[in-house]
Structure formats: structure tokens, C-alpha cells
Motif scaffolding. Sequence first.
Motif, PDB file in Angstrom:
ATOM      1  N   LEU A   8       0.835  -1.209   0.000  1.00 39.20           N
ATOM      2  CA  LEU A   8       0.000   0.000   0.000  1.00 39.20           C
ATOM      3  C   LEU A   8       0.866   1.253   0.000  1.00 39.20           C
ATOM      4  N   VAL A   9       1.872   1.261   0.892  1.00 39.33           N
ATOM      5  CA  VAL A   9       2.738   2.442   0.976  1.00 39.33           C
ATOM      6  C   VAL A   9       3.500   2.624  -0.336  1.00 39.33           C
ATOM      7  N   LEU A  10       3.934   1.509  -0.908  1.00 38.89           N
ATOM      8  CA  LEU A  10       4.641   1.576  -2.192  1.00 38.89           C
ATOM      9  C   LEU A  10       3.743   2.192  -3.264  1.00 38.89           C
ATOM     10  N   ILE A  11       2.487   1.753  -3.313  1.00 36.50           N
ATOM     11  CA  ILE A  11       1.554   2.286  -4.312  1.00 36.50           C
ATOM     12  C   ILE A  11       1.389   3.791  -4.101  1.00 36.50           C
ATOM     13  N   TYR A  12       1.265   4.194  -2.815  1.00 32.08           N
ATOM     14  CA  TYR A  12       1.087   5.624  -2.558  1.00 32.08           C
ATOM     15  C   TYR A  12       2.246   6.433  -3.120  1.00 32.08           C
ATOM     16  N   TRP A  13       3.479   6.014  -2.800  1.00 33.33           N
ATOM     17  CA  TRP A  13       4.626   6.819  -3.242  1.00 33.33           C
ATOM     18  C   TRP A  13       4.783   6.762  -4.752  1.00 33.33           C
ATOM     19  N   CYS A  14       4.391   5.649  -5.370  1.00 38.19           N
ATOM     20  CA  CYS A  14       4.457   5.577  -6.828  1.00 38.19           C
ATOM     21  C   CYS A  14       3.494   6.573  -7.468  1.00 38.19           C
ATOM     22  N   ILE A  15       2.340   6.764  -6.812  1.00 38.66           N
ATOM     23  CA  ILE A  15       1.369   7.714  -7.353  1.00 38.66           C
ATOM     24  C   ILE A  15       1.806   9.143  -7.061  1.00 38.66           C
ATOM     25  N   ALA A  16       2.287   9.368  -5.818  1.00 34.79           N
ATOM     26  CA  ALA A  16       2.566  10.726  -5.390  1.00 34.79           C
ATOM     27  C   ALA A  16       3.900  11.237  -5.938  1.00 34.79           C
ATOM     28  N   LEU A  17       4.917  10.394  -5.894  1.00 40.16           N
ATOM     29  CA  LEU A  17       6.245  10.842  -6.318  1.00 40.16           C
ATOM     30  C   LEU A  17       6.861   9.856  -7.309  1.00 40.16           C
ATOM     31  N   PRO A  18       6.262   9.757  -8.494  1.00 41.04           N
ATOM     32  CA  PRO A  18       6.749   8.733  -9.434  1.00 41.04           C
ATOM     33  C   PRO A  18       8.187   8.977  -9.872  1.00 41.04           C
ATOM     34  N   GLN A  19       8.678  10.222  -9.726  1.00 39.53           N
ATOM     35  CA  GLN A  19      10.060  10.463 -10.167  1.00 39.53           C
ATOM     36  C   GLN A  19      11.063   9.996  -9.132  1.00 39.53           C
ATOM     37  N   ARG A  20      10.583   9.642  -7.926  1.00 38.05           N
ATOM     38  CA  ARG A  20      11.540   9.230  -6.884  1.00 38.05           C
ATOM     39  C   ARG A  20      11.381   7.779  -6.471  1.00 38.05           C
ATOM     40  N   VAL A  21      10.147   7.324  -6.349  1.00 35.61           N
ATOM     41  CA  VAL A  21       9.949   5.933  -5.946  1.00 35.61           C
ATOM     42  C   VAL A  21       9.439   5.166  -7.156  1.00 35.61           C
ATOM     43  N   GLY A  22      10.118   4.096  -7.480  1.00 40.39           N
ATOM     44  CA  GLY A  22       9.712   3.357  -8.671  1.00 40.39           C
ATOM     45  C   GLY A  22      10.050   1.893  -8.558  1.00 40.39           C
ATOM     46  N   MET A  23      10.383   1.327  -9.714  1.00 37.69           N
ATOM     47  CA  MET A  23      10.554  -0.124  -9.750  1.00 37.69           C
ATOM     48  C   MET A  23      11.786  -0.582  -8.986  1.00 37.69           C
ATOM     49  N   ALA A  44       8.972  11.281 -16.620  1.00 43.77           N
ATOM     50  CA  ALA A  44       9.150  10.802 -17.983  1.00 43.77           C
ATOM     51  C   ALA A  44       8.343   9.528 -18.170  1.00 43.77           C
ATOM     52  N   THR A  45       8.063   9.198 -19.397  1.00 47.28           N
ATOM     53  CA  THR A  45       7.247   8.009 -19.638  1.00 47.28           C
ATOM     54  C   THR A  45       7.871   6.808 -18.942  1.00 47.28           C
ATOM     55  N   VAL A  46       7.005   5.981 -18.398  1.00 47.29           N
ATOM     56  CA  VAL A  46       7.486   4.865 -17.603  1.00 47.29           C
ATOM     57  C   VAL A  46       8.213   3.884 -18.520  1.00 47.29           C
ATOM     58  N   ASN A  47       9.364   3.479 -18.027  1.00 42.50           N
ATOM     59  CA  ASN A  47      10.225   2.662 -18.850  1.00 42.50           C
ATOM     60  C   ASN A  47       9.848   1.187 -18.751  1.00 42.50           C
ATOM     61  N   SER A  48       9.238   0.661 -19.815  1.00 40.13           N
ATOM     62  CA  SER A  48       8.824  -0.739 -19.778  1.00 40.13           C
ATOM     63  C   SER A  48      10.030  -1.656 -19.798  1.00 40.13           C
ATOM     64  N   PHE A  49      11.134  -1.156 -20.350  1.00 42.01           N
ATOM     65  CA  PHE A  49      12.345  -1.952 -20.388  1.00 42.01           C
ATOM     66  C   PHE A  49      12.800  -2.326 -18.980  1.00 42.01           C
ATOM     67  N   ARG A  50      12.660  -1.342 -18.072  1.00 41.21           N
ATOM     68  CA  ARG A  50      13.061  -1.600 -16.678  1.00 41.21           C
ATOM     69  C   ARG A  50      12.206  -2.707 -16.063  1.00 41.21           C
ATOM     70  N   LEU A  51      10.898  -2.693 -16.398  1.00 40.53           N
ATOM     71  CA  LEU A  51      10.010  -3.742 -15.873  1.00 40.53           C
ATOM     72  C   LEU A  51      10.512  -5.114 -16.307  1.00 40.53           C
ATOM     73  N   VAL A  52      10.798  -5.232 -17.616  1.00 40.93           N
ATOM     74  CA  VAL A  52      11.255  -6.520 -18.137  1.00 40.93           C
ATOM     75  C   VAL A  52      12.559  -6.915 -17.462  1.00 40.93           C
ATOM     76  N   LEU A  53      13.438  -5.930 -17.304  1.00 43.40           N
ATOM     77  CA  LEU A  53      14.737  -6.199 -16.679  1.00 43.40           C
ATOM     78  C   LEU A  53      14.560  -6.734 -15.260  1.00 43.40           C
TER      79      LEU A  53
END
Lengths: 160, 297
Positions: A39-54, B15-24
Motif C-alpha cells: 500500500l505504501v509503495l503504491i502511494y509513493w508511486c502515485i505521489a512521487l513517481p520520479q523518486r519511488v519506482g521499480m 518521464a514516460t514509464v520505462n517498460s524496459f526496466r520492468l522486463v529487466l
Amino acid sequence: MLHHPAGWVIVLSFIVAFLLTSIPLPAWLETFHPDWLCLVLIYWCIALPQRVGMGTAWLLGLLQDVARGALLGQHALALVVVAYIGLKLHRRLRLFPLWQQSLSVLVLLLIEQILVSWVSGISGYPPRDLGYLAPALGGMLAWPWVFILLRDLRQRFRVA
Amino acid sequence: MTLLTPDNRRPLFAATVNSFRLVLFALLSIGMMVADHRYHQLEAVRNVLATFIYPLQYVIQAPVKARYWLTENLASRTILLTENAELRRKQLFLNAELQKLTSLEAENRRLRTLLESSVNHQGERFLIAELLQVDFDPYRHQILLNRGARHGVHAGQPLLDPQGIIGQISEADALTSRAILITDPNHALPVQIVRTGMRTLALGAGNFQALQLSHILNSDDVRVGDVVVTSGLDGRFPQGYPVATVTQVEFDPTRPFARISARPSAQLDRLREVLLLVTDPADGAAPKAGARIAGPP
């Protein structure tokens, strides 16, 4: 993450979510134990996508794998997929009213649970009923509170 | 061109979400899972991450510990006195039993030497470990203990509580270890029915209250109330420790085998402290037929 202003809020929120996810609940609630970390991960992905991601999602997933004794990469995979979808949809999700957000979060959590139990199934622990999807429902009900709390925290500490 | 907000030159929209990173990341995860599952190659990574998590797991345990501490320290005097008297009585009783046991053990040994049997019951030592965490996944019965390789714990070590067998260590990190309970759906334990001496396997079924005894023929003699103990044939669990009591016997002529459930003697859902049987690592590490976690039953 810590180099940015007030990045510690994000780190702290993840630590607390990690603790909450591992703390056992009373038996009747345990079936619906929400995955707070997700849940917290989803929140930060929505709120600050440039900082929290994959990347963050993957690391958190690995830690959770170790904490739960799962296969290394099991939760990591699920959280990365959830983060990807969260990032993809973050503009739309931001505009949704809370109840609609909760429904979208339900879908994300279901995806997470299904991915995790697929891997469990492959490695010899097939789920025997649909009970494994119940945490997603708990997570959906918990989402509005997580959202409001984290939004207030973000605004108060100007996390950006 | 990305839009920038005027104040801090941060992109207004990521920036547009990088699908490449997902695959990686997905491929990386899958690769790690395969390496972990098939080849057990990632113990080092797991150990490093486990060290990171250890403090968190300690924090999780803190409220529970605080509660026990409070109940122990704030208990009223009368309760303590009654408890004390109770324990004293029990101690007396146990001492009497113990005397009987010593003589029985001596007799047993004498008889065994007469029979030239190699079963050896002496010199078993225990290590006490506390539970740090219980896996809340209903399909996996695993617990986390606060003793690790540094305390001499190794995979395959049997785990007991005062009532009976609990399970065995499945992996040992430096400071913690993970154990699989006998009720885990993937656990099989070689056992023996005391009354008849019949050997069978006790399979976990994902239920704290029930074990399934496998491969018992409809014509076999099994009754409700029969005590099931470890047979020791796996070379891992010591022989003769209580495992379960038969609670349900169902002979069905249309099936090849009888359906028999037994309730574990150990209180698996109420564990707090467990006993680790100290064994030789070399002995336990080699997978032996039967005791090793088998495929799905």
C-alpha cells in the motif's frame, strides 16, 4: 533517496509498513491482513513517481522475501509489477476520488497476491482455496487511511 | 521536451514509464527465483539481507516481550503464591516420576545390551530458542527462531517442545534460523504407532490440529487414541519422541488406504520457546530418505 529533502519520511514510512506487515493480528483479522508495504509503495508511486519506482519496489520485495522465508525474488517480482502499473496510471489515479482509488488499489493488490501465489504454486505450495486473495480486500479497506495519513505527512514535511 | 516547473526544474510529469526496466527487473527476479529454488545458490545474498532485517524483527518482537514482562512483573502476590505452590507440587511429582525413569532407563539399557541393540538414547542435549516470527501464510507453516548458525544451529536439526516434536530447521542464517513445522503441507515425518509398532509417515496438511498418517491399509490395526512416536528411521529425528495421537480413523473399502488423522502432541499454535536438539551437523546435513522435505504429498 536520502539525498533529497525530507527523503527520510519515505524511508521511515517503508520501515513502519514493513513492521506492520510482519506484526501478527488477531486470528479473525489475520486472513485479511493488509500488505501495508505494498500500500505504501503504491502511494509513493502515485505521489512521487520520479523518486519511488521499480528499483525501490524490487529492493523492498527482496527484503520481504528474506523476512518471510519465501523464494528470493518472489515478492520482488510482484512488487515490481505493481509499481510499474502504479507508475503507468499515476496521473489517472491522482484524480480519482478515494473510493475509486480504493477499487484500483484492490486490483493492484489482487495482481500482487496472484503473482506471489503463482510462484508459491510452482515451487510446491499450491493455494487450496481463494483465501489467499482476502488480504487484498483488507488492503482495499485500509487504503483510504494510508492515503490520507501519507498525504498529510508528505505535505507537512514537504516531501517532493 | 519535458515540461519543467519554474521553481525547482523538476519535470512536471515524470518521464514516460520505462517498460524496459520492468522486463529487466522481472527477468532478474525470475532468474533469482530459479537460482534459489533449483540450485540454492543465493544463501550469501539472503544472509546479507537477513542481517539488515534482524533489527526490524527485534522491534516487532518488542511489544510481545513487553507484554510478557508486564504480566510477569505486575502479577499480584496471591497469584504468584498459588502458582508457586502449584509448581512445587508439580516438581515433587516430576521428581518421583524421574526416579522411576532413571531406574527404567538403567533397566532398559541393560536389556538392550543383552539384546545387543544399537539404539542409543543417552547424551541428547538441547538448545533453547525463542520464536521471533510466525509465517502467516496459511499454506506454509514456518517459524523464525532467534538462534542461528553462530549458535551452532544448522539445517535439519530437530525441534521439540515439552510435549513433542515440532519440526526441523530448514535454513540457518547467522543470527536467526527458519524452521518448518511438521504440519507444513510439504513435511513428512517417519513415525511409528506405539501400540502395534507399525511404521508410517506423518504428513502435514496445513492444519495445526491434524496430521495425516499415510499408507495404512484398511485391514491394519489402528484405533482412535493410539500414540504416534518418531521412528528414528530417517536418521535425523531421535527415536521415540511423541508426535501425535490418532483422532480419526476412517476405513473406506473403495480407497486403497485408510484415512487417518492425528492431533500433534506439541501445541504448534501456541509456541513461544522451543528446544533444539543438538546434533552433529555432518549427520544432519546429508539428506536422508524419508525425513527430507518431500514433494507435495
